[in-house]
Structure formats: structure tokens, C-alpha cells
Design a protein around this motif. Structure first.
Motif, short mmCIF file in Angstrom:
data_model
loop_
_atom_site.label_atom_id
_atom_site.label_comp_id
_atom_site.label_asym_id
_atom_site.label_seq_id
_atom_site.Cartn_x
_atom_site.Cartn_y
_atom_site.Cartn_z
N SER A 14 -2.12 -5.39 -6.11
CA SER A 14 -2.24 -4.07 -5.70
C SER A 14 -2.87 -4.37 -4.53
O SER A 14 -3.73 -5.52 -4.21
CB SER A 14 -3.53 -3.00 -6.98
OG SER A 14 -4.19 -4.16 -6.96
N HIS A 22 -0.14 2.18 -4.42
CA HIS A 22 -0.84 0.97 -3.34
C HIS A 22 -0.09 -0.41 -4.81
O HIS A 22 -1.15 -0.94 -4.57
CB HIS A 22 -2.23 1.41 -3.28
CG HIS A 22 -2.13 2.90 -2.91
ND1 HIS A 22 -1.35 3.19 -2.06
CD2 HIS A 22 -3.62 3.22 -3.27
CE1 HIS A 22 -2.42 4.09 -1.57
NE2 HIS A 22 -2.74 4.62 -2.06
N TYR A 81 0.73 -1.55 -0.19
CA TYR A 81 0.56 0.26 -0.15
C TYR A 81 0.51 0.93 0.23
O TYR A 81 0.71 2.55 -0.42
CB TYR A 81 -1.27 -0.23 1.13
CG TYR A 81 -2.13 0.74 1.21
CD1 TYR A 81 -3.55 0.38 0.30
CD2 TYR A 81 -1.98 1.88 1.40
CE1 TYR A 81 -4.09 1.23 0.17
CE2 TYR A 81 -3.22 3.47 1.10
CZ TYR A 81 -4.74 2.89 0.73
OH TYR A 81 -5.15 3.42 0.40
N SER A 82 2.00 1.09 0.53
CA SER A 82 3.12 2.17 0.42
C SER A 82 3.63 2.47 -0.70
O SER A 82 4.36 3.50 -0.89
CB SER A 82 4.04 2.33 1.76
OG SER A 82 3.21 2.45 3.36
N ASP A 124 -9.56 4.20 -3.24
CA ASP A 124 -8.29 4.40 -3.94
C ASP A 124 -8.71 4.34 -5.62
O ASP A 124 -9.74 3.67 -5.89
CB ASP A 124 -7.54 3.41 -3.42
CG ASP A 124 -6.86 3.46 -2.06
OD1 ASP A 124 -6.64 5.36 -1.64
OD2 ASP A 124 -6.84 2.70 -1.72
#
Length: 333
Positions: A167, A138, A133-134, A173
Motif C-alpha cells: 500500500s 491505494h 496508488y491508482s 488517506d
């Protein structure tokens, strides 16, 4: 230094550059918010799998586990060491609290359908939710993973490679497409127990003989056979080449070295060399190509100076298949 010697070499334009091997990165703390998340994996391909039984080729299976739910790739009908899946796997997880997100992982296991003992797995790898996610958007795309089994007899031995994308997206998002990319060979994730060694392969390019007349083909009056040749080495996104030299009495002499950095274990086993004709006005023309195996280099097959055939299509053929022949020695032959 290991040296591969052939009849056809370079001043390294990127000397000392290393093949892109990616160690698991440290991410800054990134708070994933409570909510619904979609975990999407694209299992692209496996290659160079090392089977436990020399008499039978393995039937690879990729198992993905996310928050106690497991899914697998489709069954492979025939045994193989390389296989392209290009299969998408999805997990929909709802109302995940931050405490779960903080410790959640995606576990990937690769094994032989006919031998599913954990100690005989090709390899196991895992991604923290936070790590994925970082990452940019993502997601992590078209990544090679060196497969090693932390529960096997030799935890440091690479048993093959897996190429995949992943992902992890929350409801708010922006959607991300995961698509196969057969040309992407630049990154590899190495498990922490694997020691990566960096080496430099020095390829001595001496000369080429009997190359076609590249510049005089379209001229009405031919005075002499012309070719302004150079050799271009490609490996893991690195491109190094020789100087351009003119034909003299049917021979082009370079007498140069192409330096290509490689890492062990290596994901890609082939170095590809293109022999090209330099053109001042338009695009350089590919005369043909040849391939060299990394394993053969380290096994000293090319320790002595030797001739290597260059394969390609006829000079005036500009069709799509001719392009494949010029850039793929196996097709060209």
C-alpha cells in the motif's frame, strides 16, 4: 489437452474459464499530490524456488528498495524452497514533490543469502507508485508474483513465486490493513518477458468403490449401504464437479469429465479433489479427498486410467481435526 485419469470426474460447470493470471494493468493518469507518504509492504511467502546449486537448498531473502532506501527480510536459518515470512516493511517518505512521485518505484528483489550475484537472483519486480496508488484503496493485497530475472541467463524462466501485499498512503488517506491470507491463490503478476500459456486439464472420473455408508450410519435398521456421491475439483479458485450418482452394488459410477483450466507457468502445483455425499436437507458431507500435481499431469503420470486412494476421517467424527483430515489428503493419510 492434457488428461488426468483416475478412478474417481465432471461436467465442467465453468468450462473454458481461465486461471486468474494478472498482467500489469494500464492505469489512468492519477496525480499524486506533493506531501508525505507511507509505503507499506507485507512479504508473505515464497514458494517453488529454483536454487542454483543442486547440493544446497537456498536461503531466501527479499530485498525492497524505495527511493534509494533498502530493507530486507530476516535471515532464514535453514535452506528451503518454500518459506513463510509474514514480515512487514515500512518506508516513511516526507515532502515528496510531484516530479518524484511521478517516476518513483518500489523495487523487489529475491535472492539466495549464500549467492547474492545479481545474475543469479530468483527474480526482480517493480511497482510504480502511480500503479499502486491508482488501485482500490491505494493497495494491492495478497498478490502472487512469478519470479524471473531480467539479468539472468534465461530471462523467460520462472525461478519461483513471491506472495506479497503493498500500500502507498498519503497523510490524508484512510489507513489500510495488510494481512496474510494463506487461502488466497487466485491472482499472479507475470513479468512482461514471461509468455503465459493456457491449457485445459481434463480429468476423467470413472468410479469409486468401498465408500462409507453416509446415509445409513444413524439409522437403526440398515437395509443397504447408501451414498449419493459426487466429485468436486478445486484449483486456483475454480470449482467444477461431476453429477450426483447413487451407489449401486457398492460402486458409484460417474463416467464423466471435469475440465480445469490452468496456466503455465503455474503458481499452485496442486489440484484438490473432494469426494462428497449429497444431502438434500443439510450441508453436503465430505467423505475424503485426494490431490494431483500439475507437474505430474504434464509429465504424463496420469495418462493411463488408474486408482487413487481417497483419504479422510471416520464418518461420525465431526471434530476440527477431522475436517482437516477430510480436506487435506496429506493429513488424512
Amino acid at each position: 489437452d492434457h488428461k488426468e485419469k483416475s478412478d474417481d470426474s465432471n461436467q465442467s460447470s465453468k468450462e473454458g474459464e481461465k486461471e486468474n493470471v494478472v498482467a500489469p494493468k494500464k492505469v489512468e493518469p492519477f496525480l499524486m499530490k506533493k506531501g508525505d507518504y507511507t509505503i507499506h509492504l507485507l512479504i508473505e511467502e515464497v514458494k517453488n524456488l529454483v536454487g542454483k546449486n543442486a547440493d544446497f537448498l537456498p536461503k531466501p531473502v527479499v530485498k525492497v528498495t524505495c527511493l534509494n532506501e533498502s530493507k530486507r527480510t530476516s535471515k532464514v536459518s535453514d535452506g528451503c524452497t518454500d518459506y513463510t515470512f509474514n514480515e512487514h516493511i515500512y518506508f516513511e517518505k516526507t515532502d515528496l514533490p510531484t516530479e518524484v512521485l511521478d517516476s518513483a518505484k518500489v523495487v523487489i528483489e529475491v535472492y539466495d543469502y549464500n549467492n547474492s550475484k545479481r545474475e543469479d537472483y530468483f527474480g526482480v519486480y517493480e511497482f510504480d507508485f502511480e500503479y499502486v496508488y491508482s488501485s482500490k484503496n491505494h493497495s494491492i493485497k495478497n498478490l502472487w508474483i512469478a519470479l524471473a530475472n531480467p539479468e539472468g541467463k534465461d530471462i523467460t524462466k520462472v525461478q519461483g513465486y513471491l506472495k506479497m501485499s503493498i500500500s502507498i498512503l498519503g497523510d490524508n488517506d484512510e489507513r489500510v490493513e495488510l494481512n496474510p491470507d494463506p487461502t488466497q491463490d487466485s491472482d499472479c503478476m507475470i513479468p512482461p518477458q514471461i509468455k503465459v500459456e493456457y491449457k485445459q486439464v481434463s480429468v476423467y472420473i470413472y468410479k469409486a468403490e468401498e465408500l462409507p455408508d453416509m446415509d445409513g450410519m444413524m439409522k437403526e435398521k440398515k437395509v443397504k449401504r447408501e451414498c449419493n456421491g459426487f466429485v468436486e475439483g478445486h484449483y486456483m479458485g475454480i470449482v467444477n464437479k461431476t453429477n450426483v450418482e447413487d451407489r449401486n452394488e457398492e460402486v458409484i459410477k460417474w463416467n464423466q469429465i471435469i475440465n480445469i483450466p490452468v496456466s503455465q507457468p503455474a503458481i499452485s502445483q496442486k489440484m484438490v479433489f473432494y469426494v462428497k455425499d449429497y444431502n438434500k436437507v443439510s450441508k453436503d458431507q465430505i467423505i475424503g479427498s485426494f490431490e494431483v500435481s500439475i507437474n505430474d499431469v504434464f509429465n504424463k503420470k496420469y495418462e493411463r486410467l488408474q486408482s487413487i486412494n481417497i483419504y479422510g476421517s471416520s464418518v461420525l467424527n465431526t471434530s476440527k481435526i477431522s475436517q482437516f483430515m477430510n480436506t487435506n489428503a496429506e493429513i488424512g493419510s
